[in-house]
Every structure is written in structure tokens, then in C-alpha cells.
Design an enzyme around this catalytic site. Sequence first.
Site, short mmCIF file in Angstrom:
data_model
loop_
_atom_site.label_atom_id
_atom_site.label_comp_id
_atom_site.label_asym_id
_atom_site.label_seq_id
_atom_site.Cartn_x
_atom_site.Cartn_y
_atom_site.Cartn_z
N ASP A 103 -11.01 2.22 -3.18
CA ASP A 103 -11.29 1.70 -1.97
C ASP A 103 -12.90 1.89 -1.99
O ASP A 103 -13.67 1.64 -0.90
CB ASP A 103 -10.80 2.75 -0.80
CG ASP A 103 -9.53 2.56 -0.31
OD1 ASP A 103 -8.97 1.19 -0.53
OD2 ASP A 103 -9.03 3.43 0.31
N ASP A 132 0.85 -1.12 -0.03
CA ASP A 132 0.09 0.18 0.04
C ASP A 132 0.71 1.17 -0.05
O ASP A 132 2.16 1.16 0.45
CB ASP A 132 -0.93 -0.09 1.14
CG ASP A 132 -2.14 0.71 0.95
OD1 ASP A 132 -2.33 1.54 0.15
OD2 ASP A 132 -3.02 0.61 2.15
C1 DGJ Z 1 -5.82 1.91 1.83
C2 DGJ Z 1 -6.34 0.70 1.10
O1 DGJ Z 1 -6.86 1.17 -0.26
C3 DGJ Z 1 -7.18 -0.21 1.94
O2 DGJ Z 1 -7.45 -1.08 1.02
C4 DGJ Z 1 -6.39 -0.44 3.24
O3 DGJ Z 1 -5.44 -1.30 2.82
C5 DGJ Z 1 -6.16 0.74 3.91
N1 DGJ Z 1 -5.20 1.62 3.08
C6 DGJ Z 1 -5.52 0.46 5.27
O4 DGJ Z 1 -4.83 1.40 5.82
#
Ligand code: DGJ
Length: 736
Positions: A548, A478
Site C-alpha cells: 500500500d 483483497d
Molecule cells: C487494502 C489494499 O491494499 C488497498 O489497495 C485497498 O484495496 C484497500 N485495502 C481497500 O480497503
Amino acid sequence: MNITYNERNRVFKLDTAHTSYCIGIVDEENFVGHIYYGRKLADDDLAYLMRTQEPPFVPSKNNRDRTSFWDAFPTEYTGNDIGDYREGALTVRTEGGHTAVCLSYLSHRIYRGKEKLEGLPATFGNEEECMTLELTLEDKLLGLQVLLSYSIFADNDAVARSVRIINNGEGSIYLTKALSACIDMDNEDYEMITLHGSWARERAVQTRTIMKGKQGVSSTRGESSHQEHPFMAWKKRSTTEESGDIYAMNFVYSGNFLAQIEENQFGSIRAMMGIHPYNFCWKLEPGDSFQAPEVICVYSSEGIGGMSRCFHDLYRGHLIRGEYRDKKRPILINNWEATYFDFDTDKLLSIARQASALGIEMLVMDDGWFGCRNDDNTSLGDWKVNENKLKGGLKHLVDEVNKLGMKFGIWFEPEMISPDSDLYRAHPDWAIAVPGRTGSLARNQYVLDLTRKEVRDHVYEMVASVLRSANIEYVKWDMNRQLSDLGSYGLPADRQGELYHRQVLAVYELQERLTSEFPHLLLENCSGGGARFDAGMLYYSPQIWCSDDTDAIERLSIQSGTAMVYPLSVMGAHVSDCPNHAIGRVTPFKTRGYVALAGTFGYELDVTKIPQEDRDMIPEQIAMYHKYNDLIRRGDYYRIANYADNGLYDCYVVAAKDKSEALVTYVQVLNRPNYHSRRIHIPGLDPDRTYVIENADEWPEIRQTEYKGDTLHYAGINIPPLWGDFQGRLMHLTSK
Ligand code: DGJ
């Protein structure tokens, strides 16, 4: 595929199966011009297209108007500050403070295959699959050589371009702009297509008329960004999804970019793409070279869909690497939307137990397993397991998950550092920062200065030692903030302008190391959803988290915009709980499954808590994934209707390359009273074959279950109104 050089008319011609790209050398000074890009042509006597026989002519005939020549000449790769009103692709600053660059042809090389780009992601192919033209241009005064590379492919119509700049002079040269590709052509009523968005609204399609002056998209965030995307296309106004001329450029890079079209006073356009010149200043000492990343250029006469399919095939065949490239991915369940930071071993195992009983194949433990990370304010950089949460340690958890017959995956955010972390307390200078200034926080975190080797090595060892400690088969990498307050304690003052690009190179190096040490690892990139969903990242990970926003209806637009360039096989897509956490919408579980099927497919919910009727549907969804995923991963994607355009429904089809089957996904977003059925035209089929609706029982309203491919395409079929909003259906067509 072939590349030729005709010495008589001094024309280079690159032919793919359906396109030609021509470059010419003109005048005594060997200027290099762009002649033609488009449908395949037999002729190479095309130098007239550069208009050098008409005023203002070439400098050898009319040197008094040399600047007028530069204003009008369709330059193949442009220098700077020599009279052309249009923006150039390459700008420099010499030790004397001068900025002019004037390029002319020096030599060329045509060879089979394609060379790697040092430290950068790039398309690849062997001597049977690729051919490359390398043109060397020079600015004699500066001692600068510019190597333009053009690779073409036997099985694809794309042209992969990149640029290498070598300082053969005696003094240092600062590159202040070094774009990767540039195309000049007449504006034949073109419209520009770009992708824009924000967090949870990535890659919405935007179309605008090309006007005089400059227009484009860019990022100066240190990554591709949620806001704009390193892609642009320009198409004739009359071009549709299925037919007509379209050109496109996509950047194989994951940092700052510029994608720009400039229309000049004569109605010509200059399309350019490359690293954004913002805060870019790269010092080349004598003998040094700079490699600019690759741009993929596509021309298609088969409309927007033809362009998309060209990118999809290129990336599936010549960019994505590793054992998962052509393989079905394990169906995962990710605990982020299920638990956020509130989990422990027992909770994860209870999810895993239920998930494995339903046929889910991998548990992914997301953010919150390390340091004191109970919310997003702390601990990035402290990649040590929090044993208060994971009692018995990570290996114990992984072993228990493996005993259930499931694989185990884990989340990292390796590029980041929380001010509240042991790492920051020990090494405050490891964060990117301007000395003396408190940098802007984002999600309460800073970015690690990965341009420093000791920082890179430390990060790598932290991540790798966790992976070595247990049987971890998947990593979600990430990246949750953009770069700001640019400053590196590791770089001298005259190299601070290299920080943005060096940071991207460092991320690439880390991911290369990781995938080399753990060749069986399935890596999924992610950046606050889809801010780094780009072709550069695809070289390291065969899938990227798309957004997300997991709401099925929002995903229709996000996934359709993403599929403008990227194949369905790479799009991270999960079924999540309702009301949806990003938008609060409630959609049927079935529809959520249909939409996630058009990606890597997985779940992101607490499977122990969802309604029983939803849980009961999971084995059926899993069976669908196993039945259709080969087709979805490998097939040809055709957009039929976009909810983003019509506000009512969405429809797309994935057709097998051999035309033996096709899967149509139809989602009716809004039901409206008293309308007759909706006509849908299904492309991608063999017009002469008969297709059977294999799942006819799910379409009781359609009485006839067999149609010829041409009927399905040109006459279409009638899709009945479905009862209620957000309803979806699949239609599986198999040829007899
Ligand atoms: C952003 C990601 O896109 C989410 O899926 C998740 O992993 C969060 N970060 C966790 O902090």
C-alpha cells in the site's frame, strides 16, 4: 536433466543443467541421508560425504551410540524423538500419546513429468520438461509412510520438493508438524538472508551470520504476513550479487510457515521449511494421507542475482497460469487513493473519461461499492451493489466504461465478514471464533470460516453472481486481517488444529473455482498491500499488489526485496498522487512512472485533479509502458545498486534473454553537492556485442553513445549527478 539411482553405492542423483542433488541410503536399516547439493558433478560416488565411516559410525557398527549417530547424521528428512538433538521435520502424536518417528527407506519411483498436488498450488511441467524422484520412507511401527517428491526441470536449476504422509497403521495418528523440506550440510561460513517488514514496508532484505542454535523467520498469522516472508537463503560470506554460492528455499504456500536454520555442535546446519507447527494438529485416520505444500530449493553459483533469476524463470514458466501469464496487462487506473469510499457513478465515469483520453485501458473500482460501505467499519459479506452510489446499477457503469473503450475491474474481500453486516446478523457462527469469547477485531472485521462448505459456496456464489452480472474483466481479491481466536463451529474438537491449513486450502479452492468459471479474468491478489505476496497465490493470479506504500522511493526497496524471489511481471505497481498518502513525500511524476514501470504498471490517483503538467506526462508514460513492458516482463533482472543499502541511489537493469536490448533504471534519491559522476556497471549484456544508447538525447552528458557489452559491464559508464532529489532516468541499450 536426469535422475539416476546407482544400486551399487545406493545413491540417488538429480542433475539439472548446472546443479546436482544427491541422496544416499546407508546401513542395514536403510537410513536416508543428504549427501550433496551444489554445482553439477559427474561423479556419484559421494557417500563418503555423510561421514558414516568415522565415529560414531552407523548403528550396525556401534549401536551403543545410536543417539550420537542421529546427532551427526545428515538426515534427508528427519523424524522426531529418536536421539537427534536437532529439531525434526515430522512430529506425531499416536493414540498412545507417543511422539517418536523413525524413518527409513522403503522404495522409490523415478518418472518423467510431475504429479499435481491435490488442492495445492505447485509448479508444473510435462514429461519433456520435468522428471521426478519419489522416495518412500516408512516408520514400520507406526505404519506411517512418508513420500518425498523431488522434481527437476529441463530449463531451470530449481528442485521442487514436497511430502505426502500416509497412515497405513491401525490407529489414528495426529501430525503435529509436517514440514515440506529439510537440507543438512556443513556450515561453510554462511550468512542467512531473509525478508521482513510491516504494512507499507514489505520485504526488506536482512542478512545475518548463522550462529549456533536456531534462527529463522515464520508466520502464525494465517497468511504469509507483512512481517516475515516464506523465503530464506544462505550464502557464503564472500558471495556477492553476481558471483558465489547461494542456496535458497521458497514456500509455495500462503499460510503459516516456518523457515529455519539450525547450526549444531559440529558446525552443520539444518535448513527446514514448511507449515508452522503452531496450532497445527492434523488427524490422520487409518488410510488417510496428508499432502504438505511444495518448497522450491535453489542453488546458484552466480550469486544472489543468479538465485533471483532462477526463481523468476521457474515461476514465469512453471507456476503462473492463465492467459495473462505471458501477456501485457491492461494499464489500469484504480480509484482507491483517488476517492477512497467517496465515489459514485458520475465520479467514476469522470475519472474513466479522462483516463481513456490519455490511453489508460481499464478502470478498477476498489472498496466501497457494496452494502452500506461508506467507511471500513461495515458490510463485508454483503456483496450487493449499493445503488445509492452506483445509480443505474453495476451493469450500467460497466457498459459506460466499456463504451469508452476501457475494461472494467472490481474489488472484493471474499474471506471477510463485518459484524455490522446482514450476513453476520444472519450467520454469526460463520465467523472464525472461539465459542463464548468475543474475538479480536481487526479493521472492525472477522474472518469467515471457509472450512465450512456452506460458507464457501455462499461466498463463491456472491462473488460469481456479481461477475456474471456485467462485463467484468479483472478482480482485485483483497484480505485485510490476519486470523486470530481460532475456532470453527464446523470442525470437531480433535480437528480444530486443522483450521489454519484448511482455511488456506479453502481460499485456494475458491480461487480455482473462480479462474475456472471465468478463464479470461485477470485476477490480482492483495492483502492489506503485500501480506500475501507469495508463490502460492501466484498459481492463481499472475500479479499481486506489492504494497500500500505507493511512494516511488519506498517502492525502490520494496520492489527490490520482492524481486529477490518474484519476477517483475507479477508486481502490482502504480503511479500515485503526491504528497504520497503513505509517507507524505513529494517526488517528480516522471520518477513515479519509472519506478512503476518495473511492475505491472497502472495509476492510482484522481486523474481529473492532478496538476496539468503531470497529466500531460501520462501519454508519454503509457508509450514507455508499451515500448518496454515485453522486455520487463520477460527479461533477466539484475540489481546494480540498492537504495536500501546505500541510502543514495538505486539502479537495476532488465536484459533481454537474447541480449538484444536492455533497460537500465537509475534513481538518484539524494543529490549531494560537488561530487563527480557515479560509476555504474551494467551486467546481463553480451560482452562481445556493441550496444547503442537508444535514447541518447536523454543523456546529453554522455558523449559517446556506443559501447561494447564488456565495457558497459566491467569498466562501466559514468552517470552524471542529476539536479535535485528523487530524480530518475532510463537508459535503453540496443545491440547493433
Ligand atoms: C487494502 C489494499 O491494499 C488497498 O489497495 C485497498 O484495496 C484497500 N485495502 C481497500 O480497503
